[in-house]
Motif scaffolding. Structure first.
Motif, PDB file in Angstrom:
ATOM      1  N   SER A  88      12.397  20.279   6.654  1.00  0.00           N
ATOM      2  CA  SER A  88      11.777  19.787   8.123  1.00  0.00           C
ATOM      3  C   SER A  88      12.992  19.663   9.692  1.00  0.00           C
ATOM      4  CB  SER A  88      10.737  19.551   7.863  1.00  0.00           C
ATOM      5  OG  SER A  88      11.194  17.666   7.552  1.00  0.00           O
ATOM      6  N   ILE A 111      14.147  13.483   1.721  1.00  0.00           N
ATOM      7  CA  ILE A 111      13.549  14.923   2.739  1.00  0.00           C
ATOM      8  C   ILE A 111      15.393  14.888   3.058  1.00  0.00           C
ATOM      9  CG2 ILE A 111      12.908  15.258   5.188  1.00  0.00           C
ATOM     10  CD1 ILE A 111      10.785  12.771   3.951  1.00  0.00           C
ATOM     11  N   GLU A 153       1.182  -1.413   0.036  1.00  0.00           N
ATOM     12  CA  GLU A 153      -0.672  -0.105  -0.072  1.00  0.00           C
ATOM     13  C   GLU A 153       0.621   1.126   0.166  1.00  0.00           C
ATOM     14  OE1 GLU A 153      -3.428   0.058  -0.525  1.00  0.00           O
ATOM     15  OE2 GLU A 153      -2.215   2.358  -1.211  1.00  0.00           O
ATOM     16  N   PHE A 154       0.713   2.088  -0.985  1.00  0.00           N
ATOM     17  CA  PHE A 154       1.349   2.826  -1.339  1.00  0.00           C
ATOM     18  C   PHE A 154       0.133   4.774  -0.506  1.00  0.00           C
ATOM     19  CE2 PHE A 154       2.916   0.710  -5.000  1.00  0.00           C
ATOM     20  CZ  PHE A 154       4.463   0.581  -4.234  1.00  0.00           C
ATOM     21  N   GLY A 187      12.680  17.208   9.986  1.00  0.00           N
ATOM     22  CA  GLY A 187      12.962  15.570  10.412  1.00  0.00           C
ATOM     23  C   GLY A 187      11.986  15.078   9.860  1.00  0.00           C
ATOM     24  N   PHE A 188      11.643  13.520   8.998  1.00  0.00           N
ATOM     25  CA  PHE A 188      10.652  12.609   8.997  1.00  0.00           C
ATOM     26  C   PHE A 188      10.676  12.032   9.927  1.00  0.00           C
ATOM     27  CE2 PHE A 188      14.583  10.443   6.768  1.00  0.00           C
ATOM     28  CZ  PHE A 188      13.954   9.311   7.781  1.00  0.00           C
ATOM     29  N   GLY A 189       9.139  11.802   9.891  1.00  0.00           N
ATOM     30  CA  GLY A 189       7.899  10.507  11.072  1.00  0.00           C
ATOM     31  C   GLY A 189       7.384  10.026   9.978  1.00  0.00           C
ATOM     32  N   PHE A 244       7.923  16.697  -2.165  1.00  0.00           N
ATOM     33  CA  PHE A 244       8.999  15.802  -1.485  1.00  0.00           C
ATOM     34  C   PHE A 244      10.284  16.722  -1.549  1.00  0.00           C
ATOM     35  CE2 PHE A 244       8.031  12.564   1.225  1.00  0.00           C
ATOM     36  CZ  PHE A 244       6.458  12.323   0.909  1.00  0.00           C
ATOM     37  N   PHE A 276       9.134   5.081   6.968  1.00  0.00           N
ATOM     38  CA  PHE A 276      10.150   6.076   6.949  1.00  0.00           C
ATOM     39  C   PHE A 276      11.073   5.189   7.228  1.00  0.00           C
ATOM     40  CE2 PHE A 276       8.719   9.851   3.925  1.00  0.00           C
ATOM     41  CZ  PHE A 276       8.226   8.533   3.627  1.00  0.00           C
ATOM     42  N   GLU A 324      -0.273   8.617   4.971  1.00  0.00           N
ATOM     43  CA  GLU A 324      -1.440   9.739   5.913  1.00  0.00           C
ATOM     44  C   GLU A 324      -1.607  11.385   5.969  1.00  0.00           C
ATOM     45  OE1 GLU A 324      -0.793   8.397   9.776  1.00  0.00           O
ATOM     46  OE2 GLU A 324       0.081   6.424   8.963  1.00  0.00           O
ATOM     47  N   PHE A 349       3.247  13.662  13.411  1.00  0.00           N
ATOM     48  CA  PHE A 349       4.588  13.552  12.509  1.00  0.00           C
ATOM     49  C   PHE A 349       4.063  14.287  11.266  1.00  0.00           C
ATOM     50  CE2 PHE A 349       3.708  10.445   8.816  1.00  0.00           C
ATOM     51  CZ  PHE A 349       2.625  10.137   9.084  1.00  0.00           C
ATOM     52  N   GLU A 403       2.544  20.859  10.693  1.00  0.00           N
ATOM     53  CA  GLU A 403       2.526  21.699   9.795  1.00  0.00           C
ATOM     54  C   GLU A 403       1.375  22.554   9.611  1.00  0.00           C
ATOM     55  OE1 GLU A 403       3.654  19.187   9.039  1.00  0.00           O
ATOM     56  OE2 GLU A 403       3.193  19.107   7.040  1.00  0.00           O
ATOM     57  N   LYS A 429       8.193  -1.829  -2.501  1.00  0.00           N
ATOM     58  CA  LYS A 429       7.788  -0.927  -1.526  1.00  0.00           C
ATOM     59  C   LYS A 429       9.036  -0.188  -0.156  1.00  0.00           C
ATOM     60  CE  LYS A 429       5.040   0.355   2.215  1.00  0.00           C
ATOM     61  NZ  LYS A 429       3.906   1.594   1.821  1.00  0.00           N
TER      62      LYS A 429
HETATM   63  C1  UDX Z   1       4.561   7.318   3.629  1.00  0.00           C
HETATM   64  C2  UDX Z   1       4.898   6.867   2.227  1.00  0.00           C
HETATM   65  O1  UDX Z   1       4.927   8.653   1.133  1.00  0.00           O
HETATM   66  C3  UDX Z   1       3.229   6.762   1.919  1.00  0.00           C
HETATM   67  O2  UDX Z   1       3.953   6.267  -0.002  1.00  0.00           O
HETATM   68  C4  UDX Z   1       3.982   5.245   2.623  1.00  0.00           C
HETATM   69  O3  UDX Z   1       3.073   4.077   1.772  1.00  0.00           O
HETATM   70  C5  UDX Z   1       4.095   5.141   3.686  1.00  0.00           C
HETATM   71  O4  UDX Z   1       4.776   5.778   4.028  1.00  0.00           O
HETATM   72  P1  UDX Z   1       3.750   8.681   5.643  1.00  0.00           P
HETATM   73  O5  UDX Z   1       4.636   8.428   6.414  1.00  0.00           O
HETATM   74  O6  UDX Z   1       2.459   8.532   5.272  1.00  0.00           O
HETATM   75  O7  UDX Z   1       3.543   7.940   4.138  1.00  0.00           O
HETATM   76  O8  UDX Z   1       3.324  10.063   4.800  1.00  0.00           O
HETATM   77  P2  UDX Z   1       4.369  11.093   4.240  1.00  0.00           P
HETATM   78  O9  UDX Z   1       3.376  12.152   3.401  1.00  0.00           O
HETATM   79  O10 UDX Z   1       5.415  10.597   3.573  1.00  0.00           O
HETATM   80  O11 UDX Z   1       5.311  11.979   4.723  1.00  0.00           O
HETATM   81  C6  UDX Z   1       6.213  11.252   5.978  1.00  0.00           C
HETATM   82  C7  UDX Z   1       7.308  11.984   6.995  1.00  0.00           C
HETATM   83  O12 UDX Z   1       7.798  13.132   5.895  1.00  0.00           O
HETATM   84  C8  UDX Z   1       6.551  13.683   7.347  1.00  0.00           C
HETATM   85  O13 UDX Z   1       6.998  13.452   8.231  1.00  0.00           O
HETATM   86  C9  UDX Z   1       6.094  15.069   6.024  1.00  0.00           C
HETATM   87  O14 UDX Z   1       6.120  15.277   7.071  1.00  0.00           O
HETATM   88  C10 UDX Z   1       7.565  14.399   6.207  1.00  0.00           C
HETATM   89  N1  UDX Z   1       8.010  15.294   4.436  1.00  0.00           N
HETATM   90  C11 UDX Z   1       7.654  14.699   4.206  1.00  0.00           C
HETATM   91  C12 UDX Z   1       9.356  16.500   5.002  1.00  0.00           C
HETATM   92  O15 UDX Z   1       9.718  16.481   5.839  1.00  0.00           O
HETATM   93  N2  UDX Z   1       9.036  16.818   4.132  1.00  0.00           N
HETATM   94  C13 UDX Z   1       9.102  16.780   2.513  1.00  0.00           C
HETATM   95  O16 UDX Z   1       8.841  17.346   1.326  1.00  0.00           O
HETATM   96  C14 UDX Z   1       7.610  15.517   2.508  1.00  0.00           C
END
Ligand code: UDX
Ligand code: ADP
Length: 480
Positions: free
Chosen positions: A265, A227, A157-158, A267-269, A261, A273, A161, A334, A421, A216
């Motif tokens: 930020s 990121i 699943e892609f 950091g990603f959460g 993308f 990931f 959230e 996140f 955000e 995946k």
């Molecule tokens: C991710 C994948 O996008 C999705 O395809 C997969 O199925 C599950 O993992 P998700 O974790 O729900 O989805 O959210 P996503 O929009 O990818 O964001 C992940 C994190 O990256 C967030 O913390 C977001 O704030 C951060 N982010 C995203 C950044 O910091 N900068 C960006 O440009 C995009």
């Protein structure tokens, strides 16, 4: 009538099945879970997850061809297609601890399927799993098969959230991996027909099992890598006076790079990931590819660096100490439009501030106090082991307050940290906030949501990730 059963009513299983049900009225879809509170919530007016558009979809088909139940065995036995969408946490102990996926939940689901099945089944991997999981599952099922034929498919699943319903309605692609045998191809076709109710055929990709499983992990690793790349640039931007938003815009105009993308930020959460990259790293190591493993590990290291860099910036700007100072944290999820806090950078940032003895006052429009306290008390990787939740430590509670309003959170504070955000943080009355804060008043924007110039006019000292620094901040360099 085709019957579908999905094991696991979480962030993936719930929305995905609701969309299948709404798009395929002739298919009966039952989502089962061992957690009674979760199923009760799916059957109530307050769904267990917040996702724009989800309520409407569930309301349209719940009780018609969409059902939520704890009677796992009955519905598994009756189904033709079984989606498995259980949690696959990172192992916390034993072989591969801190990296490998823990397949305990998956294995117990597979053994249960083998126990209760009386007819042929198509078993679909929906949750992210390590490459070659299908082979392990196949072994469990066929060694206990009692003459039943099982076909294992990988259908990752892609969805992201916050945009899950949109992503499910209009997926960039649907990926189905199966065995390259006549039975395997038949099973792939059967699943393809489900999606063909609303997804154009050219967007449904079929591959072998291993390609689907690896795709995946690869997709998430590539996204996370973008990121971390832009976040690495953000540090350099601050050091040189470049502006990361301008750099992102300029490079994103190259059609080979593309504009998405590339937002710097704190950091990603999210649940995917880090977990998926750790998984990828582990698989590379197990296959004797340490160079490849180290390459991907670096994506996580930069993410950790970005979070600690942010904390260091806060502390160093405030005369190298936040001890007993009130720091308002706006946003804990996140990302915006979700109440999910799994691996949110806010956890590490708050822990960093608490470690420096700050008093942290947190506001997030969708996250409950109970969730925040639990997150701050938990150890890394414990979050996805729902059966072993840690109790909240009393010392963390004392330094943390959770409030239901941004103005309350910022009242009397020395600093504001924006960690999610949420749109509403753009529209706050920052003059009012400034008037009620201690001076000098700081804003540390971890998501580049505020208009820094306007805030400076009000009198704030503003730090925005990857943007040219205020004179104040230049004089107080953060020690990375
Ligand atoms: C991710 C994948 O996008 C999705 O395809 C997969 O199925 C599950 O993992 P998700 O974790 O729900 O989805 O959210 P996503 O929009 O990818 O964001 C992940 C994190 O990256 C967030 O913390 C977001 O704030 C951060 N982010 C995203 C950044 O910091 N900068 C960006 O440009 C995009
Ligand atoms: P995801 O984000 O991948 O959807 P979640 O943790 O939100 O993951 O959901 C996984 C769900 O799977 C949880 O609600 C959990 O209770 C459920 N689950 C785990 N093991 C089983 C099992 N053997 N049978 C039924 N449900 C299970």
């Amino acid at each position: 009538m085709v019957k579908i059963c999905c094991i696991g009513a979480g962030y993936v299983g719930g929305p995905t099945m609701a969309v299948i049900a709404v798009k395929c009225p002739a298919i009966e879809v039952v989502v089962v879970d061992i957690s009674k509170p979760r199923i009760d919530a799916w059957n109530s007016d307050k769904l267990p997850i917040y996702e724009p558009g989800l309520d409407e979809v569930v309301k349209a088909c719940r009780g018609r061809n969409l059902f939520f139940s704890t009677d796992v065995e009955k519905h598994v036995a009756e189904a033709d297609i079984i989606f498995v969408s259980v949690n696959t946490p990172t192992k916390t102990r034993g072989l591969g601890a801190g990296k490998a996926a823990d397949l305990t939940y998956w294995e117990s689901a597979a053994r249960m399927i083998a126990d209760v099945s009386k007819s042929d089944k198509i078993v679909v991997e929906k949750s992210t799993v390590p490459v070659k999981t299908a082979e392990a599952i196949e072994k469990i099922l066929t060694h206990n098969s009692k003459g039943i034929n099982y076909q294992i498919l990988s259908n990752p699943e892609f969805l992201a959230e916050g945009t899950a319903i949109e992503d499910l309605f209009k997926p960039d692609r649907v990926l189905i991996g199966g065995r390259e045998t006549p039975e395997g191809r038949k099973a792939v076709q059967a699943l393809k027909e489900v999606y063909a109710h609303w997804v154009p055929e050219e967007n449904i990709i079929t591959t072998n099992l291993w390609s689907a499983e690896l795709s995946k992990l690869a997709a998430n690793a590539f996204l996370a890598q973008r990121i971390s790349s832009v976040n690495a640039m953000s540090a350099l931007c601050e050091a040189t006076g470049a502006n990361v938003s301008e750099v992102s815009y300029a490079i994103g105009k190259d059609s080979r790079i593309g504009p998405k993308f590339l937002n710097a930020s704190v950091g990603f959460g999210g649940s995917c990931f880090q977990k998926d990259i750790l998984n990828l790293v582990y698989i590379c190591e197990c296959n004797g590819l340490p160079e490849v493993a180290n390459y991907w590990k670096q994506v996580i290291k930069i993410n950790d660096y970005q979070k600690s860099r942010f904390v260091n910036r806060v502390v160093s700007s405030m005369f190298n100490t936040v001890s007993s100072k009130k720091v308002a944290v706006l946003g804990f999820a996140f990302k915006k439009d979700t109440g999910d806090t799994r691996e949110t950078p806010a956890i590490d940032v708050c822990k960093g501030l608490l470690g420096d003895k700050a008093h942290v006052s947190i506001y997030d429009p969708e996250v409950t106090e109970e969730q925040i306290q639990r997150d701050l008390a938990m150890n890394k990787f414990d979050w996805d082991h729902p059966m072993h939740l840690q109790p909240t430590s009393p010392s963390a509670i004392k330094q943390v307050s959770v409030v239901w309003d941004a103005y309350e959170a910022t009242k009397g504070a020395h600093a504001v940290c924006i960690l999610t955000e949420w749109n509403e943080f753009k529209e706050l009355d920052y003059q009012k906030i400034f008037d009620n804060m201690q001076k000098p008043a700081f804003v540390f924007d971890g998501r580049n949501v505020v208009d820094a110039e306007k805030l400076r006019e009000i009198g704030f000292i503003v730090y925005s990730i990857g943007k040219p620094l205020d004179a104040w901040l230049k004089d107080m360099p953060a020690i990375a």
